[in-house]
Scaffold this motif. Sequence first.
Motif, short mmCIF file in Angstrom:
data_model
loop_
_atom_site.label_atom_id
_atom_site.label_comp_id
_atom_site.label_asym_id
_atom_site.label_seq_id
_atom_site.Cartn_x
_atom_site.Cartn_y
_atom_site.Cartn_z
N GLU A 40 -6.64 2.06 -0.49
CA GLU A 40 -6.70 3.08 -1.54
C GLU A 40 -5.89 4.32 -1.18
O GLU A 40 -5.60 5.14 -2.06
N THR A 41 -5.54 4.46 0.09
CA THR A 41 -4.75 5.61 0.53
C THR A 41 -3.48 5.11 1.20
O THR A 41 -3.55 4.41 2.21
N ARG A 48 -1.74 8.94 6.78
CA ARG A 48 -2.35 8.64 5.48
C ARG A 48 -2.25 9.87 4.58
O ARG A 48 -2.42 11.00 5.04
N SER A 73 -3.37 11.33 0.61
CA SER A 73 -4.10 11.10 -0.64
C SER A 73 -3.13 11.12 -1.81
O SER A 73 -2.04 11.70 -1.73
N LEU A 74 -3.53 10.51 -2.90
CA LEU A 74 -2.66 10.53 -4.09
C LEU A 74 -2.52 11.94 -4.64
O LEU A 74 -1.46 12.31 -5.17
N PHE A 124 -3.95 1.77 -3.99
CA PHE A 124 -3.63 3.16 -4.36
C PHE A 124 -2.87 3.22 -5.69
O PHE A 124 -2.87 4.26 -6.35
N ASN A 167 -5.14 4.02 -8.61
CA ASN A 167 -5.69 5.37 -8.69
C ASN A 167 -5.21 6.04 -9.99
O ASN A 167 -4.05 5.92 -10.36
N TRP A 173 -1.86 7.91 -9.96
CA TRP A 173 -0.60 7.20 -9.78
C TRP A 173 0.37 7.33 -10.97
O TRP A 173 1.54 7.64 -10.79
#
Length: 307
Positions: free
Chosen positions: A189-190, A228, A230-231, A253, A256, A259
């Motif tokens: 997810e990251t 890493r 985050s979005l 990710f 998300n 995105w």
Amino acid sequence: MIIRNLAIVLICTLVVPAGWARNQSIELTDDRGATLRLSAAAHQPAAISTFGADVSLALGVVPVAVTDYGLQGVPEYLAHQLEGVPTLGPRHQPNLEILSKLSPDLVIAIRRYTEKDGAHIESIAPLLALNLISLEDSLRAVELTGRALGAHEKAIELNAEFLDRIKELAAASKGSPVETVALLTSGSETPFIYYDHFLATALLKNLGFNNVGGALENPEKGIPLGYRISLEALLELNPDVILMLPTSRQRAFTMNPVWPYLAAVRNDRVFEVPHYWKEGAGPIARRRILDDIERLLLPDPTSSSDN
């Protein structure tokens, strides 16, 4: 200027060790600081790295063994040249029993993946352990391997051609608007984003792009390769172009909600690049990376008007 510094590195490699021309034994110092002494040029190298297979083939030597990517097999871009070559399994856990049976006279390896097995590997054959992270690492590793394989002049030539190609592409793109770029990997997810010193992002910077991943505080250490992100943090950086390394899992990710708001996503400037972008230190891989950058990101000189 990065290119100028690399040219200095290349010039330094032109100094051939004393005794080379008289076909005496070969002495090398690898990236561990360890000294290797070969009684003659190696002709049966084994590769615990994609680089080892890549550079051997580029210098006209077929390795006796290579590491692979599990179910994906050997690197696709080298596969047709490695037909019938035994595999040792993954680079982080090579099968040393198979390696021993093949009796290599040199093992070309990624340093950080072979530290725990170094003594065992050295009981089988001399170990050339290399960092293989930065552009400078690539130039040095090609030159060292060329010496080990008795192809020093060819290695120097490959490095010179590579640096010339970078200069040519940089000159061709000079004057174009500076674009921001992010090189991402991970199926979680990251995403993981690469720092400036990583070879692929260093090539992008040499060709006029601004890597939003930024610089490692002490790039000479090499590690970590990136971090890493985050979005939300990626959206703040909002790169014009996103390049994504392949993954065996769906990229979580990209699910998300942030995105779709990224400029690169909105403008359809997200590109998946081949696996050799992750392990690009070899002469064949790094040339292919430049080909991809030219094809995907650089202005087409034939599209300019003559009027």
